[in-house]
Design a protein around this motif. Structure first.
Motif, PDB file in Angstrom:
ATOM      1  N   ILE A  83       0.921  -1.336  -0.037  1.00 37.91           N
ATOM      2  CA  ILE A  83       0.042  -0.015   0.020  1.00 37.91           C
ATOM      3  C   ILE A  83       0.792   1.219  -0.138  1.00 37.91           C
ATOM      4  O   ILE A  83       1.694   1.304   0.965  1.00 37.91           O
ATOM      5  N   VAL A  84       0.670   2.198  -0.964  1.00 40.93           N
ATOM      6  CA  VAL A  84       1.515   3.446  -0.998  1.00 40.93           C
ATOM      7  C   VAL A  84       0.643   4.601  -0.740  1.00 40.93           C
ATOM      8  O   VAL A  84       1.062   5.807  -0.550  1.00 40.93           O
ATOM      9  N   ASP A  85      -0.816   4.381  -0.816  1.00 41.21           N
ATOM     10  CA  ASP A  85      -1.660   5.316  -0.496  1.00 41.21           C
ATOM     11  C   ASP A  85      -2.822   4.724   0.355  1.00 41.21           C
ATOM     12  O   ASP A  85      -3.791   3.983   0.005  1.00 41.21           O
ATOM     13  N   LYS A  86      -2.865   5.069   1.751  1.00 40.64           N
ATOM     14  CA  LYS A  86      -3.601   4.188   2.760  1.00 40.64           C
ATOM     15  C   LYS A  86      -5.262   4.842   2.512  1.00 40.64           C
ATOM     16  O   LYS A  86      -6.345   4.107   2.550  1.00 40.64           O
ATOM     17  N   LYS A  87      -5.195   6.185   2.041  1.00 40.70           N
ATOM     18  CA  LYS A  87      -6.566   6.961   1.905  1.00 40.70           C
ATOM     19  C   LYS A  87      -7.439   6.270   0.841  1.00 40.70           C
ATOM     20  O   LYS A  87      -8.494   5.803   0.790  1.00 40.70           O
ATOM     21  N   GLU A  88      -6.616   5.941  -0.467  1.00 46.58           N
ATOM     22  CA  GLU A  88      -7.285   5.518  -1.651  1.00 46.58           C
ATOM     23  C   GLU A  88      -7.223   4.070  -1.653  1.00 46.58           C
ATOM     24  O   GLU A  88      -7.601   3.618  -2.607  1.00 46.58           O
ATOM     25  N   ARG A  89      -6.375   3.465  -0.671  1.00 47.71           N
ATOM     26  CA  ARG A  89      -6.150   1.889  -0.961  1.00 47.71           C
ATOM     27  C   ARG A  89      -5.161   1.623  -2.171  1.00 47.71           C
ATOM     28  O   ARG A  89      -5.455   0.569  -2.855  1.00 47.71           O
ATOM     29  N   ARG A  90      -4.479   2.626  -2.595  1.00 47.34           N
ATOM     30  CA  ARG A  90      -3.648   2.121  -3.878  1.00 47.34           C
ATOM     31  C   ARG A  90      -2.491   1.490  -3.457  1.00 47.34           C
ATOM     32  O   ARG A  90      -1.732   1.633  -2.499  1.00 47.34           O
ATOM     33  N   ARG A  91      -2.104   0.351  -4.510  1.00 49.81           N
ATOM     34  CA  ARG A  91      -1.121  -0.465  -4.010  1.00 49.81           C
ATOM     35  C   ARG A  91      -0.247  -0.364  -5.342  1.00 49.81           C
ATOM     36  O   ARG A  91      -0.490  -0.312  -6.384  1.00 49.81           O
ATOM     37  N   ASP A  92       1.295  -0.554  -5.067  1.00 51.10           N
ATOM     38  CA  ASP A  92       2.263  -0.647  -6.237  1.00 51.10           C
ATOM     39  C   ASP A  92       3.009  -2.012  -6.017  1.00 51.10           C
ATOM     40  O   ASP A  92       3.413  -2.577  -5.000  1.00 51.10           O
ATOM     41  N   PHE A  93       3.523  -2.515  -7.198  1.00 51.68           N
ATOM     42  CA  PHE A  93       4.348  -3.624  -7.124  1.00 51.68           C
ATOM     43  C   PHE A  93       5.576  -3.565  -6.195  1.00 51.68           C
ATOM     44  O   PHE A  93       6.197  -2.501  -6.361  1.00 51.68           O
ATOM     45  N   ASP A  94       5.920  -4.416  -5.463  1.00 48.44           N
ATOM     46  CA  ASP A  94       6.905  -4.563  -4.379  1.00 48.44           C
ATOM     47  C   ASP A  94       8.043  -5.747  -4.752  1.00 48.44           C
ATOM     48  O   ASP A  94       7.595  -6.791  -4.685  1.00 48.44           O
ATOM     49  N   ILE A  95       9.180  -5.415  -5.284  1.00 48.54           N
ATOM     50  CA  ILE A  95      10.232  -6.258  -5.684  1.00 48.54           C
ATOM     51  C   ILE A  95      10.629  -7.230  -4.640  1.00 48.54           C
ATOM     52  O   ILE A  95      10.780  -8.497  -4.870  1.00 48.54           O
ATOM     53  N   LYS A  96      10.698  -6.666  -3.239  1.00 47.02           N
ATOM     54  CA  LYS A  96      10.984  -7.602  -2.151  1.00 47.02           C
ATOM     55  C   LYS A  96      10.141  -8.554  -1.612  1.00 47.02           C
ATOM     56  O   LYS A  96      10.291  -9.741  -1.642  1.00 47.02           O
ATOM     57  N   ARG A  97       8.746  -8.287  -1.850  1.00 51.28           N
ATOM     58  CA  ARG A  97       7.753  -9.189  -1.541  1.00 51.28           C
ATOM     59  C   ARG A  97       7.654 -10.173  -2.895  1.00 51.28           C
ATOM     60  O   ARG A  97       7.517 -11.270  -2.757  1.00 51.28           O
ATOM     61  N   SER A  98       7.988  -9.996  -3.902  1.00 52.81           N
ATOM     62  CA  SER A  98       7.800 -10.845  -4.885  1.00 52.81           C
ATOM     63  C   SER A  98       8.852 -11.788  -4.974  1.00 52.81           C
ATOM     64  O   SER A  98       8.721 -12.800  -5.393  1.00 52.81           O
ATOM     65  N   GLU A  99      10.035 -11.335  -4.937  1.00 54.26           N
ATOM     66  CA  GLU A  99      11.372 -12.340  -4.875  1.00 54.26           C
ATOM     67  C   GLU A  99      10.932 -13.305  -3.746  1.00 54.26           C
ATOM     68  O   GLU A  99      11.627 -14.182  -3.839  1.00 54.26           O
ATOM     69  N   ARG A 100      10.246 -12.934  -2.696  1.00 52.42           N
ATOM     70  CA  ARG A 100      10.273 -13.943  -1.655  1.00 52.42           C
ATOM     71  C   ARG A 100       8.803 -14.728  -1.588  1.00 52.42           C
ATOM     72  O   ARG A 100       8.277 -15.434  -0.640  1.00 52.42           O
ATOM     73  N   LEU A 101       8.097 -14.571  -2.827  1.00 52.20           N
ATOM     74  CA  LEU A 101       6.693 -15.306  -2.731  1.00 52.20           C
ATOM     75  C   LEU A 101       6.867 -16.754  -2.582  1.00 52.20           C
ATOM     76  O   LEU A 101       6.025 -17.131  -1.644  1.00 52.20           O
ATOM     77  N   HIS A 102       8.039 -17.392  -2.909  1.00 53.54           N
ATOM     78  CA  HIS A 102       8.117 -18.825  -2.548  1.00 53.54           C
ATOM     79  C   HIS A 102       8.324 -18.902  -1.023  1.00 53.54           C
ATOM     80  O   HIS A 102       8.229 -20.244  -0.763  1.00 53.54           O
TER      81      HIS A 102
END
Length: 125
Positions: free
Chosen positions: A27-46
């Motif tokens: 989440i990059v904007d809590k008010k609008e609940r807007r989310r952006d891609f996060d490489i660290k989360r994606s790299e650790r998906l497994h």
């Protein structure tokens, strides 16, 4: 975990789409609940499955805490700074997988999950 884990339901939306979004974006904007891609989360998906299966035994904190949103169960890997957040199901023995992510920034500096651990419930729900 010995209990089954399910994606979080949200109305008519596809459960797997919602879960994938939570596991690969931040989440990059809590008010609008807007989310952006996060490489660290994606790299650790497994890592999610690895931690759910609790294959690691050292420096792993597994606990439940009563939060304003309800009870949450955390699997926190202190060495890797990684957390998996689950919501225990009320009617059956199982969990909803809410999210999982690499802990950094303010959360890491403030020892957020160690503080939650201090207010843990007596048993893991």
């Amino acid at each position: 975990m010995e209990k089954p884990v399910f994606p979080t339901p949200k109305g008519e939306q596809n459960k797997m789409d919602i879960l994938f979004t939570h596991l690969t974006t931040v989440i990059v904007d809590k008010k609008e609940r807007r989310r952006d891609f996060d490489i660290k989360r994606s790299e650790r998906l497994h890592w999610v499955r690895y931690h759910l299966d609790q294959r690691k035994t050292d420096d792993l904190m597994v606990f439940s805490v009563k939060e304003p949103e309800g009870i949450r169960t955390y699997i926190y890997d202190k060495t890797e700074n990684y957390v998996v957040i689950l919501e225990p199901l009320r009617k059956t023995a199982g969990y909803y997988l809410l999210t999982a992510y690499y802990v950094e920034g303010r959360d890491a500096k403030r020892d957020k999950f160690e503080k939650k651990y201090k207010r843990r419930l007596r048993e893991v729900l």
